[in-house]
Scaffold this motif. Structure first.
Motif, PDB file in Angstrom:
ATOM      1  N   GLY A   1       0.802  -1.226   0.000  1.00 32.33           N
ATOM      2  CA  GLY A   1       0.000   0.000   0.000  1.00 32.33           C
ATOM      3  C   GLY A   1       0.831   1.271   0.000  1.00 32.33           C
ATOM      4  O   GLY A   1       0.324   2.354   0.304  1.00 32.33           O
ATOM      5  N   LEU A   2       2.134   1.138  -0.335  1.00 29.35           N
ATOM      6  CA  LEU A   2       3.021   2.303  -0.390  1.00 29.35           C
ATOM      7  C   LEU A   2       3.329   2.656  -1.843  1.00 29.35           C
ATOM      8  O   LEU A   2       3.450   1.767  -2.686  1.00 29.35           O
ATOM      9  CB  LEU A   2       4.336   2.016   0.350  1.00 29.35           C
ATOM     10  N   ILE A   3       3.462   3.948  -2.119  1.00 27.84           N
ATOM     11  CA  ILE A   3       3.769   4.394  -3.479  1.00 27.84           C
ATOM     12  C   ILE A   3       5.194   4.937  -3.530  1.00 27.84           C
ATOM     13  O   ILE A   3       5.557   5.836  -2.759  1.00 27.84           O
ATOM     14  CB  ILE A   3       2.766   5.486  -3.944  1.00 27.84           C
ATOM     15  N   PRO A   4       6.046   4.392  -4.439  1.00 31.61           N
ATOM     16  CA  PRO A   4       7.407   4.911  -4.587  1.00 31.61           C
ATOM     17  C   PRO A   4       7.378   6.342  -5.150  1.00 31.61           C
ATOM     18  O   PRO A   4       6.624   6.628  -6.080  1.00 31.61           O
ATOM     19  CB  PRO A   4       8.062   3.957  -5.591  1.00 31.61           C
ATOM     20  N   CYS A   5       8.189   7.214  -4.566  1.00 34.90           N
ATOM     21  CA  CYS A   5       8.228   8.618  -4.985  1.00 34.90           C
ATOM     22  C   CYS A   5       9.667   9.106  -5.092  1.00 34.90           C
ATOM     23  O   CYS A   5      10.567   8.544  -4.461  1.00 34.90           O
ATOM     24  CB  CYS A   5       7.502   9.502  -3.968  1.00 34.90           C
ATOM     25  N   ASN A   6       9.858  10.160  -5.873  1.00 38.64           N
ATOM     26  CA  ASN A   6      11.143  10.855  -5.949  1.00 38.64           C
ATOM     27  C   ASN A   6      10.909  12.335  -5.728  1.00 38.64           C
ATOM     28  O   ASN A   6       9.920  12.891  -6.223  1.00 38.64           O
ATOM     29  CB  ASN A   6      11.803  10.679  -7.325  1.00 38.64           C
ATOM     30  N   LEU A   7      11.816  12.969  -5.013  1.00 38.80           N
ATOM     31  CA  LEU A   7      11.772  14.420  -4.837  1.00 38.80           C
ATOM     32  C   LEU A   7      13.011  15.000  -5.512  1.00 38.80           C
ATOM     33  O   LEU A   7      14.143  14.668  -5.161  1.00 38.80           O
ATOM     34  CB  LEU A   7      11.759  14.792  -3.345  1.00 38.80           C
ATOM     35  N   TYR A   8      12.759  15.852  -6.520  1.00 39.19           N
ATOM     36  CA  TYR A   8      13.863  16.508  -7.230  1.00 39.19           C
ATOM     37  C   TYR A   8      14.006  17.922  -6.695  1.00 39.19           C
ATOM     38  O   TYR A   8      13.030  18.675  -6.641  1.00 39.19           O
ATOM     39  CB  TYR A   8      13.595  16.536  -8.739  1.00 39.19           C
ATOM     40  N   GLY A   9      15.238  18.290  -6.311  1.00 40.47           N
ATOM     41  CA  GLY A   9      15.470  19.609  -5.736  1.00 40.47           C
ATOM     42  C   GLY A   9      16.500  20.401  -6.496  1.00 40.47           C
ATOM     43  O   GLY A   9      16.613  20.311  -7.721  1.00 40.47           O
ATOM     44  N   GLU A  10      17.290  21.161  -5.739  1.00 37.30           N
ATOM     45  CA  GLU A  10      18.292  22.060  -6.328  1.00 37.30           C
ATOM     46  C   GLU A  10      19.585  21.327  -6.686  1.00 37.30           C
ATOM     47  O   GLU A  10      20.382  21.811  -7.475  1.00 37.30           O
ATOM     48  CB  GLU A  10      18.621  23.176  -5.318  1.00 37.30           C
ATOM     49  N   LYS A  11      19.824  20.160  -6.064  1.00 31.26           N
ATOM     50  CA  LYS A  11      21.104  19.463  -6.247  1.00 31.26           C
ATOM     51  C   LYS A  11      21.195  18.762  -7.600  1.00 31.26           C
ATOM     52  O   LYS A  11      20.234  18.139  -8.039  1.00 31.26           O
ATOM     53  CB  LYS A  11      21.305  18.421  -5.135  1.00 31.26           C
ATOM     54  N   PHE A  12      22.382  18.878  -8.221  1.00 28.83           N
ATOM     55  CA  PHE A  12      22.637  18.212  -9.500  1.00 28.83           C
ATOM     56  C   PHE A  12      23.881  17.343  -9.381  1.00 28.83           C
ATOM     57  O   PHE A  12      24.856  17.717  -8.742  1.00 28.83           O
ATOM     58  CB  PHE A  12      22.854  19.242 -10.615  1.00 28.83           C
ATOM     59  N   VAL A  13      23.831  16.153  -9.975  1.00 32.00           N
ATOM     60  CA  VAL A  13      24.981  15.251 -10.019  1.00 32.00           C
ATOM     61  C   VAL A  13      25.207  14.876 -11.483  1.00 32.00           C
ATOM     62  O   VAL A  13      24.292  14.377 -12.152  1.00 32.00           O
ATOM     63  CB  VAL A  13      24.730  13.977  -9.165  1.00 32.00           C
ATOM     64  N   ASP A  14      26.408  15.157 -11.997  1.00 34.23           N
ATOM     65  CA  ASP A  14      26.755  14.903 -13.413  1.00 34.23           C
ATOM     66  C   ASP A  14      25.748  15.548 -14.374  1.00 34.23           C
ATOM     67  O   ASP A  14      25.341  14.952 -15.376  1.00 34.23           O
ATOM     68  CB  ASP A  14      26.846  13.395 -13.699  1.00 34.23           C
ATOM     69  N   GLY A  15      25.311  16.749 -14.026  1.00 34.47           N
ATOM     70  CA  GLY A  15      24.393  17.488 -14.901  1.00 34.47           C
ATOM     71  C   GLY A  15      22.938  17.071 -14.809  1.00 34.47           C
ATOM     72  O   GLY A  15      22.062  17.652 -15.441  1.00 34.47           O
ATOM     73  N   LYS A  16      22.644  16.053 -13.975  1.00 36.59           N
ATOM     74  CA  LYS A  16      21.262  15.583 -13.816  1.00 36.59           C
ATOM     75  C   LYS A  16      20.753  15.930 -12.419  1.00 36.59           C
ATOM     76  O   LYS A  16      21.519  15.862 -11.455  1.00 36.59           O
ATOM     77  CB  LYS A  16      21.179  14.064 -14.028  1.00 36.59           C
ATOM     78  N   PRO A  17      19.458  16.266 -12.288  1.00 39.33           N
ATOM     79  CA  PRO A  17      18.937  16.571 -10.953  1.00 39.33           C
ATOM     80  C   PRO A  17      18.984  15.331 -10.046  1.00 39.33           C
ATOM     81  O   PRO A  17      18.613  14.241 -10.471  1.00 39.33           O
ATOM     82  CB  PRO A  17      17.496  17.019 -11.201  1.00 39.33           C
ATOM     83  N   GLU A  18      19.467  15.533  -8.815  1.00 34.86           N
ATOM     84  CA  GLU A  18      19.569  14.419  -7.869  1.00 34.86           C
ATOM     85  C   GLU A  18      18.208  14.189  -7.212  1.00 34.86           C
ATOM     86  O   GLU A  18      17.533  15.144  -6.813  1.00 34.86           O
ATOM     87  CB  GLU A  18      20.619  14.733  -6.797  1.00 34.86           C
ATOM     88  N   ALA A  19      17.817  12.932  -7.127  1.00 34.66           N
ATOM     89  CA  ALA A  19      16.505  12.603  -6.570  1.00 34.66           C
ATOM     90  C   ALA A  19      16.630  12.007  -5.172  1.00 34.66           C
ATOM     91  O   ALA A  19      17.523  11.212  -4.906  1.00 34.66           O
ATOM     92  CB  ALA A  19      15.789  11.620  -7.477  1.00 34.66           C
ATOM     93  N   LEU A  20      15.705  12.423  -4.302  1.00 32.95           N
ATOM     94  CA  LEU A  20      15.579  11.800  -2.986  1.00 32.95           C
ATOM     95  C   LEU A  20      14.458  10.774  -3.117  1.00 32.95           C
ATOM     96  O   LEU A  20      13.317  11.119  -3.447  1.00 32.95           O
ATOM     97  CB  LEU A  20      15.242  12.860  -1.929  1.00 32.95           C
ATOM     98  N   SER A  21      14.768   9.492  -2.916  1.00 30.04           N
ATOM     99  CA  SER A  21      13.763   8.428  -3.069  1.00 30.04           C
ATOM    100  C   SER A  21      13.080   8.149  -1.743  1.00 30.04           C
ATOM    101  O   SER A  21      13.742   7.954  -0.722  1.00 30.04           O
ATOM    102  CB  SER A  21      14.435   7.142  -3.584  1.00 30.04           C
TER     103      SER A  21
END
Length: 198
Positions: A26-46
């Motif tokens: 009953g849980l939904i996987p999510c990502n939060l994209y913020g200000e941080k970038f790693v190798d030119g891609k936005p870093e996600a908090l899972s």
């Protein structure tokens, strides 16, 4: 914009298998994209959120600023992207975008048509072509709805995005997109024919 609180838990394991097990619980996987970038891609908090909580923020006409608490740490965010199962329509994944008071965001705001159009009084039918218009502004300046006055809209005429202007908002939807129009009906055509005959 209305605000809504959600509580999530950081995910230690990511990937298809882990996500599948999560959904069974009953849980939904999510990502939060913020200000941080790693190798030119936005870093996600899972992280994950119970579907019972998430449902209130998804199945609503309102656009919410979400106060996300993930393992005790607070983030302000908006929903960026929702993934649904192609057959069952169950929510599979949600991407959130972290926001701040200063940084402008682009978001789709519901359209609300106000007034009785002249063309409708003359027997036409008011047709809404798009339900949302994308606008860009700091989130505190973004309204819950975009009010559009249709009182002077005549039969056979339309309102395009390029004709609209909202204080403090930059419109991101193409100016050529039709928002609404008044289309002729059989009744209005009969009335016009009768007038012509007279």
């Amino acid at each position: 914009m209305k605000e809504f609180a959600l509580t999530g838990t950081k995910r230690e394991t990511v990937g298809k298998k882990a996500s599948k097990l999560m959904r069974k619980e009953g849980l939904i996987p999510c990502n939060l994209y913020g200000e941080k970038f790693v190798d030119g891609k936005p870093e996600a908090l899972s992280f994950s959120i119970p579907m019972t909580e998430l449902r209130k923020a998804i199945y609503t006409p309102h656009i919410y600023v979400l106060n996300l608490t993930i393992d005790g740490k607070e983030h302000k965010a908006i929903m960026k992207e929702l993934q649904f199962h192609p057959v069952t329509d169950a929510v599979l994944h949600v991407d959130f975008l972290e926001i701040s008071e200063e940084k402008p965001i682009t978001v789709g705001i519901p359209v609300k048509l106000n007034g009785l159009a002249v063309g409708v009084r003359n027997g036409g039918k008011l047709n809404l072509s798009i339900r949302k218009i994308n606008v860009t502004a700091p989130y505190k300046q973004i309204p819950e709805v975009l009010d559009i006055d249709v009182t002077n809209l005549e039969l056979g005429k339309s309102i395009k995005v390029g004709q609209l202007n909202f204080d403090g908002l930059k419109i991101a939807t193409s100016p050529e997109v039709i928002v609404c129009s008044v289309k002729a009906t059989r009744a209005s055509r009969s009335a016009a024919a009768a007038e012509g005959a007279e």
